[in-house]
Design an enzyme around this catalytic site. Structure first.
Site, PDB file in Angstrom:
ATOM      1  N   LYS A  53      -3.381   4.746  -5.102  1.00 42.60           N
ATOM      2  CA  LYS A  53      -4.243   4.098  -6.099  1.00 42.60           C
ATOM      3  C   LYS A  53      -3.381   3.459  -7.192  1.00 42.60           C
ATOM      4  O   LYS A  53      -3.631   2.332  -7.620  1.00 42.60           O
ATOM      5  CB  LYS A  53      -5.211   5.130  -6.711  1.00 42.60           C
ATOM      6  CG  LYS A  53      -6.271   5.580  -5.723  1.00 42.60           C
ATOM      7  CD  LYS A  53      -7.080   6.786  -6.200  1.00 42.60           C
ATOM      8  CE  LYS A  53      -7.987   7.255  -5.061  1.00 42.60           C
ATOM      9  NZ  LYS A  53      -8.789   8.436  -5.376  1.00 42.60           N
ATOM     10  N   GLN A  97      -9.143  12.919  -9.824  1.00 47.04           N
ATOM     11  CA  GLN A  97      -8.956  13.113  -8.384  1.00 47.04           C
ATOM     12  C   GLN A  97      -9.572  14.449  -7.964  1.00 47.04           C
ATOM     13  O   GLN A  97      -9.231  15.492  -8.513  1.00 47.04           O
ATOM     14  CB  GLN A  97      -7.447  13.061  -8.052  1.00 47.04           C
ATOM     15  CG  GLN A  97      -7.150  13.115  -6.575  1.00 47.04           C
ATOM     16  CD  GLN A  97      -7.665  11.887  -5.811  1.00 47.04           C
ATOM     17  OE1 GLN A  97      -7.578  10.763  -6.289  1.00 47.04           O
ATOM     18  NE2 GLN A  97      -8.214  12.109  -4.648  1.00 47.04           N
ATOM     19  N   ASP A 120     -15.439   5.664  -9.863  1.00 49.28           N
ATOM     20  CA  ASP A 120     -15.769   6.293  -8.579  1.00 49.28           C
ATOM     21  C   ASP A 120     -17.256   6.181  -8.262  1.00 49.28           C
ATOM     22  O   ASP A 120     -17.661   6.409  -7.119  1.00 49.28           O
ATOM     23  CB  ASP A 120     -15.390   7.785  -8.616  1.00 49.28           C
ATOM     24  CG  ASP A 120     -14.066   8.071  -7.926  1.00 49.28           C
ATOM     25  OD1 ASP A 120     -13.639   7.240  -7.107  1.00 49.28           O
ATOM     26  OD2 ASP A 120     -13.473   9.133  -8.213  1.00 49.28           O
TER      27      ASP A 120
END
Ligand code: NAP
Length: 284
Positions: A53, A97, A120
């Site tokens: 990422k 995460q 997200d």
């Protein structure tokens, strides 16, 4: 043999579009999207996802911060870290995460992220908007799947789709997005009976289970589209999906490989989401 939808190739194209858009935003606003990824602990898989990422952001010309925290950080401390980034005007996207260590309540972490920075798309409000069919940040993996289907102009209207897996991050949102495109959707899971028969009815099969060979050739209708989300390691250490690719590729009209399929598209969607959050925050 069916046509392979390469996430690697498509990602390259979309990421170039993302890079050009970042350049244009920089010229217009004198700023670029800034993603903060908070990584708690040292889980090897999480570390490699976060690295990918980070790299993706930098290559697209965005700012990327990886905030690493020890596995024993308290829930309260982690929530305070998130709040600090929520309040920081120079941060446009925040991602924690997952999974986080067991002593931390994942729901509280997701709820703590400012919805305008929720790259997200996991915040309950974002999820609600998605279910209502309103404009929102879409979770990266299902969004990537939709981009793959669109890239080949695959007709979804009136088609029968089966999604194997009902997780909050893949199965459920993928079902909503396909339904939004007028597919008739079946969601299968570990208690589903007669999975083979159900798959044989499907024009589109999306496998998001986490078990190799969940979908084999005898479960696939001639000409079906197969999207393989799964990521599994064989005993020999080879990376494979949930679908028996070799067995199914001749029956499918389109099929995604693992690796090089949905995986790269997930990160590409995350980059698009970061731009989206930036634009919303700046009122662009
Ligand atoms: P998850 O939360 O573990 O969900 C797995 C789902 O599969 C559950 O709904 C489970 O049913 C169902 N399932 C398990 N065994 C089954 C069986 N024998 N038959 C039918 N359904 C079964 O997993 P996830 O987070 O959605 O991820 C799924 C896979 O995709 C994993 O391999 C993951 O690594 C991969 N993944 C890849 C990407 C990417 O970017 N490529 C992104 C996310 C995930 P129950 O609900 O009944 O337990």
């Amino acid at each position: 043999m069916g046509e392979i939808i390469s996430g690697k190739v498509l990602s390259k194209e979309v990421r170039e579009e993302v890079r050009l858009e970042v350049e244009a935003l920089k010229a217009q606003y004198g700023a670029v999207p800034h993603l903060v990824v908070i990584l708690v602990g040292e889980d090897p898989a999480s570390q490699s996802y976060v690295k990918a990422k980070h790299r993706g952001c930098l290559k697209a010309g965005m700012l990327s911060t990886v905030d690493r925290r020890d596995a024993d950080i308290s829930e309260e401390e982690l929530l305070a870290v998130i709040k600090q980034y929520n309040d920081d005007d120079e941060v446009h996207g925040i991602l924690v995460q997952l999974p986080v260590p067991k002593h931390i309540d994942e729901d509280k972490v997701i709820d703590a992220i400012d919805i305008s920075k929720d790259v997200d798309g996991f915040h309950p409000l974002n999820v609600a908007y998605m279910h209502l069919g309103r404009k929102c940040i879409l979770p990266a993996t299902p969004k990537g799947i939709m981009t793959m289907l669109e890239s080949k102009n695959i007709e979804l209207k009136g088609k029968d789709a089966i999604i194997i897996g009902r997780s909050n991050i893949v199965g459920k949102p993928a079902a909503m997005l396909l339904m939004g495109k007028h597919a008739t959707v079946t969601i299968a899971h570990s208690r589903t009976q007669n999975l083979k028969e159900k798959c044989l009815q499907a024009d589109i099969i999306i496998a998001a289970v986490g078990r190799a060979n969940t979908v084999t050739a005898d479960m696939v209708k001639e000409g079906a589209v197969i999207i393989d989300v799964g990521v599994n390691r064989t005993a020999e250490g080879k990376l494979v999906g949930d679908v028996d690719f070799e067995g199914c590729k001749d029956k499918a009209s389109y099929i995604t490989p693992v690796p090089g399929g949905v995986g790269p598209m997930t990160i590409t969607s995350l980059l698009q989401n970061t731009i989206e959050c930036f634009k919303r925050i700046l009122g662009a």
